[in-house]
Design a protein around this motif. Structure first.
Motif, PDB file in Angstrom:
ATOM      1  N   ALA A 166       0.836  -1.210   0.000  1.00 22.15           N
ATOM      2  CA  ALA A 166       0.000   0.000   0.000  1.00 22.15           C
ATOM      3  C   ALA A 166       0.867   1.256   0.000  1.00 22.15           C
ATOM      4  O   ALA A 166       0.595   2.218  -0.737  1.00 22.15           O
ATOM      5  CB  ALA A 166      -0.931   0.003   1.209  1.00 22.15           C
ATOM      6  N   LEU A 167       1.918   1.262   0.820  1.00 27.23           N
ATOM      7  CA  LEU A 167       2.821   2.414   0.865  1.00 27.23           C
ATOM      8  C   LEU A 167       3.501   2.640  -0.482  1.00 27.23           C
ATOM      9  O   LEU A 167       3.621   3.777  -0.950  1.00 27.23           O
ATOM     10  CB  LEU A 167       3.891   2.208   1.945  1.00 27.23           C
ATOM     11  CG  LEU A 167       3.449   2.186   3.396  1.00 27.23           C
ATOM     12  CD1 LEU A 167       4.676   2.114   4.305  1.00 27.23           C
ATOM     13  CD2 LEU A 167       2.622   3.406   3.735  1.00 27.23           C
ATOM     14  N   ALA A 168       3.951   1.539  -1.120  1.00 20.42           N
ATOM     15  CA  ALA A 168       4.639   1.665  -2.393  1.00 20.42           C
ATOM     16  C   ALA A 168       3.702   2.193  -3.476  1.00 20.42           C
ATOM     17  O   ALA A 168       4.079   3.083  -4.262  1.00 20.42           O
ATOM     18  CB  ALA A 168       5.219   0.304  -2.809  1.00 20.42           C
ATOM     19  N   VAL A 169       2.473   1.680  -3.523  1.00 20.52           N
ATOM     20  CA  VAL A 169       1.512   2.121  -4.537  1.00 20.52           C
ATOM     21  C   VAL A 169       1.136   3.581  -4.308  1.00 20.52           C
ATOM     22  O   VAL A 169       1.049   4.377  -5.251  1.00 20.52           O
ATOM     23  CB  VAL A 169       0.260   1.225  -4.511  1.00 20.52           C
ATOM     24  CG1 VAL A 169      -0.826   1.770  -5.428  1.00 20.52           C
ATOM     25  CG2 VAL A 169       0.623  -0.201  -4.920  1.00 20.52           C
ATOM     26  N   ASP A 170       0.920   3.955  -3.048  1.00 20.93           N
ATOM     27  CA  ASP A 170       0.586   5.338  -2.729  1.00 20.93           C
ATOM     28  C   ASP A 170       1.711   6.288  -3.127  1.00 20.93           C
ATOM     29  O   ASP A 170       1.472   7.348  -3.716  1.00 20.93           O
ATOM     30  CB  ASP A 170       0.303   5.450  -1.226  1.00 20.93           C
ATOM     31  CG  ASP A 170       0.021   6.874  -0.795  1.00 20.93           C
ATOM     32  OD1 ASP A 170      -1.088   7.370  -1.066  1.00 20.93           O
ATOM     33  OD2 ASP A 170       0.913   7.507  -0.194  1.00 20.93           O
ATOM     34  N   ASN A 203      10.269   7.144  -0.599  1.00 21.78           N
ATOM     35  CA  ASN A 203      11.119   7.921  -1.497  1.00 21.78           C
ATOM     36  C   ASN A 203      11.407   7.165  -2.788  1.00 21.78           C
ATOM     37  O   ASN A 203      11.471   7.772  -3.864  1.00 21.78           O
ATOM     38  CB  ASN A 203      12.423   8.298  -0.797  1.00 21.78           C
ATOM     39  CG  ASN A 203      12.304   9.575   0.007  1.00 21.78           C
ATOM     40  OD1 ASN A 203      12.576  10.661  -0.483  1.00 21.78           O
ATOM     41  ND2 ASN A 203      11.869   9.458   1.247  1.00 21.78           N
ATOM     42  N   ALA A 204      11.543   5.841  -2.691  1.00 19.29           N
ATOM     43  CA  ALA A 204      11.749   5.046  -3.896  1.00 19.29           C
ATOM     44  C   ALA A 204      10.525   5.133  -4.804  1.00 19.29           C
ATOM     45  O   ALA A 204      10.647   5.328  -6.020  1.00 19.29           O
ATOM     46  CB  ALA A 204      12.035   3.591  -3.522  1.00 19.29           C
ATOM     47  N   GLY A 205       9.336   5.001  -4.220  1.00 18.87           N
ATOM     48  CA  GLY A 205       8.109   5.100  -5.005  1.00 18.87           C
ATOM     49  C   GLY A 205       7.932   6.477  -5.623  1.00 18.87           C
ATOM     50  O   GLY A 205       7.549   6.606  -6.787  1.00 18.87           O
ATOM     51  N   LEU A 209       9.893   9.829 -12.248  1.00 19.44           N
ATOM     52  CA  LEU A 209      10.620   9.476 -13.475  1.00 19.44           C
ATOM     53  C   LEU A 209       9.640   9.135 -14.595  1.00 19.44           C
ATOM     54  O   LEU A 209       9.796   9.592 -15.740  1.00 19.44           O
ATOM     55  CB  LEU A 209      11.548   8.296 -13.206  1.00 19.44           C
ATOM     56  CG  LEU A 209      12.385   7.799 -14.391  1.00 19.44           C
ATOM     57  CD1 LEU A 209      13.304   8.914 -14.891  1.00 19.44           C
ATOM     58  CD2 LEU A 209      13.192   6.574 -13.990  1.00 19.44           C
ATOM     59  N   ILE A 210       8.616   8.338 -14.271  1.00 19.37           N
ATOM     60  CA  ILE A 210       7.597   7.997 -15.271  1.00 19.37           C
ATOM     61  C   ILE A 210       6.903   9.260 -15.770  1.00 19.37           C
ATOM     62  O   ILE A 210       6.681   9.441 -16.977  1.00 19.37           O
ATOM     63  CB  ILE A 210       6.566   7.021 -14.678  1.00 19.37           C
ATOM     64  CG1 ILE A 210       7.224   5.674 -14.347  1.00 19.37           C
ATOM     65  CG2 ILE A 210       5.387   6.812 -15.621  1.00 19.37           C
ATOM     66  CD1 ILE A 210       6.333   4.721 -13.588  1.00 19.37           C
ATOM     67  N   ALA A 211       6.568  10.158 -14.832  1.00 15.93           N
ATOM     68  CA  ALA A 211       5.881  11.394 -15.207  1.00 15.93           C
ATOM     69  C   ALA A 211       6.761  12.273 -16.083  1.00 15.93           C
ATOM     70  O   ALA A 211       6.296  12.873 -17.060  1.00 15.93           O
ATOM     71  CB  ALA A 211       5.450  12.144 -13.955  1.00 15.93           C
ATOM     72  N   ASN A 247      20.071  12.935  -4.120  1.00 17.64           N
ATOM     73  CA  ASN A 247      19.361  12.990  -2.846  1.00 17.64           C
ATOM     74  C   ASN A 247      18.419  11.807  -2.699  1.00 17.64           C
ATOM     75  O   ASN A 247      18.394  11.121  -1.655  1.00 17.64           O
ATOM     76  CB  ASN A 247      18.591  14.308  -2.755  1.00 17.64           C
ATOM     77  CG  ASN A 247      17.705  14.395  -1.529  1.00 17.64           C
ATOM     78  OD1 ASN A 247      16.546  13.976  -1.551  1.00 17.64           O
ATOM     79  ND2 ASN A 247      18.234  14.939  -0.443  1.00 17.64           N
ATOM     80  N   THR A 248      17.651  11.519  -3.743  1.00 21.87           N
ATOM     81  CA  THR A 248      16.685  10.420  -3.689  1.00 21.87           C
ATOM     82  C   THR A 248      17.383   9.077  -3.506  1.00 21.87           C
ATOM     83  O   THR A 248      16.988   8.261  -2.665  1.00 21.87           O
ATOM     84  CB  THR A 248      15.835  10.396  -4.970  1.00 21.87           C
ATOM     85  OG1 THR A 248      15.157  11.641  -5.113  1.00 21.87           O
ATOM     86  CG2 THR A 248      14.810   9.274  -4.914  1.00 21.87           C
TER      87      THR A 248
END
Length: 408
Positions: A23-27, A152-154, A160-162, A261-262
């Protein structure tokens, strides 16, 4: 004190379980698709002026802070996964409103920004309360750090996709918004399915029995946090502004700083938090202020080099700033959850998130107001304020942080 060890399976369980991690990753992925480009959505899709769009977004963030006391009380009644899911669902409403807003209409956009702001402000406190319910002690600190690294990974993948999709113009931005809404909806369903509810008096904490005790006042911590949180906007606002307007550097340098940073946050947040677990949380938070203050002084020195060598020097110092951000993020919320009595966990976290939200709201204005007056005005002011905040955290009397006799 023994340093916490990283055991991936135990860390996932301490963070809320596999379903909650998804859920955290999708959000986070959905947030990365839209949040960095919300200003562009207002300008390119809705044909609003940039100043009007910016004011509407800022108003949404500030007004969203008003919901925090209610969120705190809701958490203190035992709600956990329900509040997390609600913070995601309210953002679904914001995205839906964005998609139906006609071009040129500012008020529907401002209302959408408000819904997004409410969700963004409520989520951190709800997430921290959930993690504090299923974990304890230093394992809780590591779990909070793991959640931040995952988020932060998500966010990075979504952004990047955007970025790749932006060539499609307004149509692409609408598609990204729709994708964000679907991601929020899926994440809310996953979070709600965890079905975690805790009686306040039953919240696990093996550090001490604090049920029934008064909530810590935390005035020094809250005031210091407003200054500390400026570091979160340095890579996104301060450095691009300085690199482009004062050092005449290519925007590539700003992108490199943001990516670095990411990557550092994703890879180092958990290991650094675990490494720091041998020290008291309060000492680590003070150390974070020192590192950030040193980095601000480093930016002052780097910008004095002028165009040419100034840009790579700023990029190098940004690594130190990111390290300070990592130490701060790994200790601040962990300290608050450690201080909070079980019956007042929600209200304590809500007060802390209010200070965080306020700092995030005012920092762009402060940074952009100081930058035209030169590097000394910007970096000298930030360094001085951060060193003073670190000193206050390190030397404040114990009642401001904890009941007598408690290590923090």
């Amino acid at each position: 004190m023994t340093t916490t060890k990283i055991r991936p399976r135990a860390l996932v369980r301490a963070s809320g379980g596999p379903r909650y991690a998804v859920a955290l990753a999708v959000d986070a992925l959905g947030t990365g698709l839209l949040r960095p480009f919300l200003l562009l959505y207002g300008v390119l899709v809705l044909r609003l002026s940039a100043p009007v769009t910016g004011v509407a977004m800022t108003a949404g963030i500030v007004v969203g802070l008003v919901c925090m006391p209610a969120v705190g009380r809701w958490l203190d009644r035992g709600a956990r996964s329900t509040v997390v899911a609600a913070s995601m669902l309210v953002r679904v409403l914001g995205v839906a409103l964005l998609l139906v807003t006609p071009a040129g209409q500012v008020w529907p956009f401002a209302t959408a920004a408000l819904f997004l702001g409410v969700g963004n402000q409520a989520w951190p406190a709800a997430h921290a309360a959930l993690v504090a319910t299923v974990s304890h002690g230093r394992q809780r600190d590591a779990a909070l750090a793991a959640g931040r690294a995952l988020r932060n990974a998500g966010l990075g993948v979504g952004a990047l996709i955007a970025t790749v999709s932006l060539a499609g113009g307004a149509t692409a931005l609408r598609a990204l918004a729709a994708g964000t809404g679907l991601a929020y909806l899926a994440a809310a369903a996953l979070a709600w399915s965890v079905r975690l509810h805790a009686h306040p008096a039953a919240t696990p904490d093996r550090d001490a029995d604090r049920d029934g005790g008064p909530a810590p006042r935390m005035r020094t911590l809250l005031a210091a946090n407003i200054v500390y949180v400026f570091c979160l906007n340095v890579p996104e606002i301060a450095l691009p502004l300085i690199l482009v307007t004062q050092l005449d550097a290519s925007p590539v340098w700003s992108a490199a700083v943001f990516v670095t940073n990411t990557v550092l946050v994703v890879t180092l947040q958990v290991p650094v938090t675990v490494l720091m677990s041998r020290y008291s949380r309060r000492a680590v938070l003070a150390l974070a202020g020192v590192i950030l203050g040193v980095s601000y002084a480093g930016f002052l020195a780097a910008t004095s080099l002028g165009p040419g060598p100034g840009a790579p020097a700023v990029a190098a110092v940004s690594v130190v700033c990111t390290l300070g951000e990592i130490v701060y993020a790994g200790s601040a919320t962990a300290l608050v959850t450690h201080l909070a009595p079980a019956h007042a966990l929600g209200r304590t976290l809500a007060r802390f998130e209010l200070s965080t939200g306020f700092g995030l709201a005012v920092s762009p204005t402060v940074i952009t107001a100081l930058a035209p007056h030169g590097p000394t005005a910007l970096w000298g002011s930030l360094a001085t304020a951060t060193f003073l905040s670190a000193s206050a955290v390190a030397t404040a009397p114990a009642p401001d942080f904890s009941p007598p006799g408690r290590e923090v």
